[in-house]
Scaffold this active site. Structure first.
Site, mmCIF file in Angstrom:
data_model
loop_
_atom_site.group_PDB
_atom_site.id
_atom_site.type_symbol
_atom_site.label_atom_id
_atom_site.label_comp_id
_atom_site.label_asym_id
_atom_site.label_seq_id
_atom_site.Cartn_x
_atom_site.Cartn_y
_atom_site.Cartn_z
ATOM 1 C CG ASP A 20 -2.015 1.000 1.159
ATOM 2 O OD1 ASP A 20 -2.336 1.456 0.039
ATOM 3 O OD2 ASP A 20 -2.572 1.360 2.214
ATOM 4 C CG HIS A 37 0.385 1.761 -9.332
ATOM 5 N ND1 HIS A 37 0.122 1.436 -8.032
ATOM 6 C CD2 HIS A 37 -0.740 2.378 -9.791
ATOM 7 C CE1 HIS A 37 -1.091 1.839 -7.708
ATOM 8 N NE2 HIS A 37 -1.643 2.419 -8.758
ATOM 9 C CG LEU A 132 9.787 -17.220 -3.086
ATOM 10 C CD1 LEU A 132 9.493 -17.148 -1.591
ATOM 11 C CD2 LEU A 132 10.371 -15.891 -3.551
HETATM 12 C C1 FPP Z 1 -2.243 0.025 -3.344
HETATM 13 O O1 FPP Z 1 -1.646 1.258 -3.111
HETATM 14 C C2 FPP Z 1 -1.565 -0.628 -4.452
HETATM 15 C C3 FPP Z 1 -2.174 -1.057 -5.577
HETATM 16 C C4 FPP Z 1 -3.626 -0.947 -5.785
HETATM 17 C C5 FPP Z 1 -1.381 -1.644 -6.700
HETATM 18 C C6 FPP Z 1 -0.180 -2.456 -6.307
HETATM 19 C C7 FPP Z 1 0.644 -2.719 -7.506
HETATM 20 C C8 FPP Z 1 1.988 -2.797 -7.530
HETATM 21 C C9 FPP Z 1 2.856 -2.728 -6.328
HETATM 22 C C10 FPP Z 1 2.663 -2.969 -8.829
HETATM 23 C C11 FPP Z 1 3.086 -4.388 -9.037
HETATM 24 C C12 FPP Z 1 2.075 -5.001 -9.819
HETATM 25 C C13 FPP Z 1 1.820 -6.315 -9.930
HETATM 26 C C14 FPP Z 1 0.672 -6.671 -10.763
HETATM 27 C C15 FPP Z 1 2.557 -7.416 -9.288
HETATM 28 P P1 FPP Z 1 -2.294 2.619 -3.654
HETATM 29 O O2 FPP Z 1 -1.564 3.016 -4.847
HETATM 30 O O3 FPP Z 1 -3.739 2.479 -3.692
HETATM 31 O O4 FPP Z 1 -1.838 3.571 -2.509
HETATM 32 P P2 FPP Z 1 -2.475 4.872 -1.937
HETATM 33 O O5 FPP Z 1 -3.071 4.387 -0.650
HETATM 34 O O6 FPP Z 1 -1.288 5.724 -1.735
HETATM 35 O O7 FPP Z 1 -3.471 5.432 -2.897
#
Ligand code: FPP
Length: 236
Positions: A20, A37, A132
């Site tokens: 997150d 992301h 893993l």
């Molecule tokens: C939540 O944080 C994160 C997500 C919804 C996407 C997570 C994706 C990745 C880490 C990229 C890697 C991808 C894959 C498919 C393995 P947010 O961006 O909603 O955080 P915020 O709370 O700051 O809005």
């Protein structure tokens, strides 16, 4: 800084992470959300390598919840899919060679053809797990997983006398995998957001304000040491 070292004889078997804080990381750095992301994805690669190197057997990361899949903009979801496709392109061969088995928890059948194809490819290429088991939760919800398990159990007419905790576990995406013993949530929220609800019964929970793209292997090391210092009574 801690000088303590990880005890190799007391590693968590299964670590699960709620990734997150990507968008907040991007906004903090005056960058577009997609860049958050992207950095999150790069960080994930480092964490996977780190887990393999220190001998963690199971790693699960929450990449897209059922809610994210329904409610995030098409542009954002497409960006996340592109990162997934990039991981498959860049990493499938390396995972195969280094004994990393890739698996998806969640309903990816609903995804666009190109994404499904990439997921199927990497799952097929990395069937042998030597080091893993790496699970990525995509279009995943803990309640949804349990509802699906109940539907399958009913459909198969399993007699009530045969229904026990082991059987239910066998109808979840994580069949034959140990439950997570450590769940980590970076990004400053104190909730589990429908993640591994059945499997988390005895997991140690670790929350930190650090945003996912900044959650380095060094931070992970500290969390594992924290975990090892806790006494796990498991109801005793
Ligand atoms: C939540 O944080 C994160 C997500 C919804 C996407 C997570 C994706 C990745 C880490 C990229 C890697 C991808 C894959 C498919 C393995 P947010 O961006 O909603 O955080 P915020 O709370 O700051 O809005």
């Amino acid at each position: 800084m801690t000088n303590k070292k990880i005890d190799q004889n007391n590693l968590p078997k299964h670590i699960a992470i709620i990734m997150d804080g990507n968008r907040r990381w991007a906004r903090k750095n005056n960058l577009p959300d997609g860049k958050g992301h992207e950095e999150g994805s790069k960080n994930l690669e480092k964490i996977v390598d780190y887990c393999r190197e220190i001998g963690i057997k199971n790693l699960t990361v929450y990449a897209l919840s059922t809610e994210n899949w329904r409610k995030r903009s098409a542009k954002e979801v497409k960006g996340i899919f592109n990162l997934l496709i990039k991981i498959v392109r860049d990493k499938a061969e390396e995972y195969k060679k280094s004994g990393i088995k890739f698996f998806v928890l969640g309903n990816f059948q609903a995804f666009p053809f190109k994404v499904k194809k990439a997921i199927k490819k990497i799952i097929k290429m990395t069937v042998v797990e030597e080091k893993l088991q790496f699970n990525v939760a995509l279009n995943y919800g803990g309640r949804d997983e349990i509802v699906n398990a109940i539907k399958k159990i009913v459909k198969e007419n399993i007699p009530v006398s045969k229904i026990n905790e082991k059987l239910v576990s066998d109808y979840l995406y994580t069949k034959n995998q140990p439950d997570p013993d450590l769940i980590i949530r970076p990004g400053g929220e104190f909730r589990l957001s429908n993640f591994l609800l059945w499997q988390m019964s005895y997991a140690e929970l670790y929350f930190t304000d650090i945003l996912w793209p900044d959650f380095t292997p060094k931070e992970m090391e500290k969390v594992i040491i924290w975990y090892q210092e806790r006494e796990r009574r498991m109801g005793k």
